[in-house]
Motif scaffolding. Sequence first.
Motif, short mmCIF file in Angstrom:
data_model
loop_
_atom_site.label_atom_id
_atom_site.label_comp_id
_atom_site.label_asym_id
_atom_site.label_seq_id
_atom_site.Cartn_x
_atom_site.Cartn_y
_atom_site.Cartn_z
N PRO A 74 17.46 -48.61 -9.07
CA PRO A 74 17.66 -47.25 -8.93
C PRO A 74 16.33 -46.46 -9.29
CG PRO A 74 19.11 -47.45 -10.58
CD PRO A 74 18.46 -48.70 -10.45
N LEU A 75 15.86 -45.50 -8.42
CA LEU A 75 14.70 -44.68 -8.84
C LEU A 75 15.06 -43.23 -9.00
CD1 LEU A 75 11.56 -44.34 -9.42
CD2 LEU A 75 11.16 -44.21 -7.27
N PRO A 76 15.23 -42.70 -10.41
CA PRO A 76 15.83 -41.20 -10.16
C PRO A 76 15.03 -40.34 -9.22
CG PRO A 76 15.41 -42.28 -12.56
CD PRO A 76 14.88 -43.42 -11.63
N GLY A 77 15.83 -39.58 -8.84
CA GLY A 77 15.23 -38.38 -7.89
C GLY A 77 14.97 -39.10 -6.53
N VAL A 78 15.05 -40.57 -6.32
CA VAL A 78 14.67 -41.05 -4.97
C VAL A 78 16.00 -41.88 -4.36
CG1 VAL A 78 13.16 -42.10 -3.53
CG2 VAL A 78 12.53 -41.02 -5.50
N ALA A 85 11.03 -49.97 -4.00
CA ALA A 85 10.89 -51.40 -4.50
C ALA A 85 10.18 -51.37 -5.81
CB ALA A 85 10.17 -52.01 -3.55
N VAL A 86 10.90 -50.87 -6.86
CA VAL A 86 10.58 -50.70 -8.18
C VAL A 86 11.22 -51.64 -9.16
CG1 VAL A 86 9.76 -48.43 -7.97
CG2 VAL A 86 12.03 -48.78 -8.69
N THR A 102 0.10 -43.28 -9.57
CA THR A 102 0.86 -42.21 -9.16
C THR A 102 2.34 -42.55 -9.17
OG1 THR A 102 -1.04 -41.87 -7.29
CG2 THR A 102 1.07 -40.95 -6.79
N ARG A 103 3.03 -41.39 -9.28
CA ARG A 103 4.44 -41.41 -9.75
C ARG A 103 5.10 -40.62 -8.38
NH1 ARG A 103 7.61 -39.18 -14.01
NH2 ARG A 103 5.84 -37.80 -14.43
N VAL A 104 6.25 -41.17 -8.21
CA VAL A 104 7.10 -40.38 -7.16
C VAL A 104 8.14 -39.63 -8.16
CG1 VAL A 104 8.64 -40.36 -5.33
CG2 VAL A 104 6.68 -41.95 -5.39
#
Length: 464
Positions: free
Chosen positions: A148-152, A269-270, A234-236
């Motif tokens: 998972p990606l926090p915030g997304v 896709a992290v 760059t970071r999301v």
Amino acid sequence: MDDYDYDVLVIGAGPGGYVAAIRAAQLGLKTACVDARETLGGTCLNVGCIPSKAMLHASEKYEEVASGALAALGVEVSASRLNLDAMHASRVNVVRGLTGGIAGLFRKNKVDWLKGHAAFASADSVTVAEKTYRARNIIVATGSTVAPLPGVAIDGKVIIDSTGALELPKVPGHLVVIGGGVIGLELGSVWRRLGAHVTVIEYLDQLLPGMDGDVRKEAKKLFAKQGLILRLSTRVTQARESADGVILTLTPAAGGAEEELSANIVLVAVGRTPNTRGLALEKAGLAINACGQIEVDHDLRTRVNGIWAIGDVTPGAMLAHRAEDEGIAAAELIAGQPGMVNHAVIPSVVYTTPEIAGVGLTEEEAAARSKVSIGKFPMIANSRAKANHDTDGFVKIIADAATGRVLGVHIIASVAGTMIAQAAQAMEFGATAEDIAYTCHAHPTQSEALKEAALAVVGKPIHL
Ligand code: FAD
Ligand code: NAD
């Protein structure tokens, strides 16, 4: 059998688990394999390697027509039209055939398929669908799922994971891929070829972490030339739904002013995370490490006697063929045979156009250990690549300067995934660059570029 139900019980029927189960049964051990899915084959066959390659192949063919590449060879197609439903149907059909094939192999080898979620009841027993089975040996092969990606948060509609990206019902106008790794580039390529604008956002300053530095630089150049919009460093940090999709908040990796980017679809896709939730590892006396993985020794044994672990749930490259080879080795070790996997020689392939493949050490890793000799040969000087109009990329061989022994091979070429097998085999046999240079290679093949790169290590290539 005393009061054991099985000699071997495998949890997970991915490439690690199903292969371990078949090998154990072939060796005469009474074997069961548990999986929570409706079909066998795990991530790889159901939602990973196979369906992604089906979409990569089909989209490559589409682009060959739509871009005029075929017309340049004198093959004119009067009208090209994308029938996405038919493309998906073809993908589903391939997956159905292969997963059904594993069920056939289980029947043939007398492996019991236990359907349901498995959880440990003790160090030698596992509960599946309210029934408990006792086994002399248990192999944990539970694989991984998307990180998972926090915030997304993935909602399966406008913010999707790789499984969602295999099944999109229509080509998105703007697809934003978060993560410039293998999944991001493979699935990003599929949808770009089918007509989407694709932006790839990568936290690091290069794509494809872990790969050879030259390969990463060349990959960036080639993907940008193909039309992928690359936003490196760059970071999301956040996503919010909008009328026509999603608005992402981006921040420079080094810190600085935020900006917004709209997308119709966002693919997260992290990376992937090991599957251990719900396994009740504590009842078996097992624990996970800081990365959520089950640690094993060289022989794939966990710290609990009789419990083994293989594939994505353990530390190492998350690759189907590593899991398969570990499955075979674990079964052979359980049967008292000398099973082993050489983790120093595991090839990896990114199935883009061109393909990107590597085995062994990168130049950076090798140079940190000893003095190295490098041989490089560009595909533009390879006759078969020229004939096929597929001249992007190069072959790079890294050899030990003192002994000539090959330490790593990295290839960008249309058929790099096929070419890397030769390099892996040479390394497995301890080959020197000279051994490759003086092996006769068929002409005209892209593999001759490997011979030429080896000649470049020992002296001079012929065709450069
Ligand atoms: P998995 O294949 O993940 O299988 C584990 C199985 O265990 C799953 O079916 C799961 O449902 C089941 N399971 C989990 N927990 C339990 C439980 N408690 N009880 C019962 N069942 C359970 N690798 C490559 O080498 N080449 C590729 O081209 C490639 N492409 C990929 C493309 C995508 C989109 C993705 C997502 C991955 C890709 N991979 C590829 C990676 C590859 O899929 C994995 O490395 C491989 O599947 C790992 O195999 P495994 O057996 O360890 O686990
Ligand atoms: P990955 O580790 O290959 O790439 C993830 C990328 O996301 C990295 O480049 C990382 O720097 C970046 N990232 C992480 N957090 C980020 C953030 N907040 N913002 C922007 N970028 C960020 O992982 P993946 O592509 O998800 O693939 C998972 C695994 O599946 C891989 O380990 C791979 O081995 C396996 N896989 C293999 C194949 C193949 O063999 N062809 C294909 C697909 C997947």
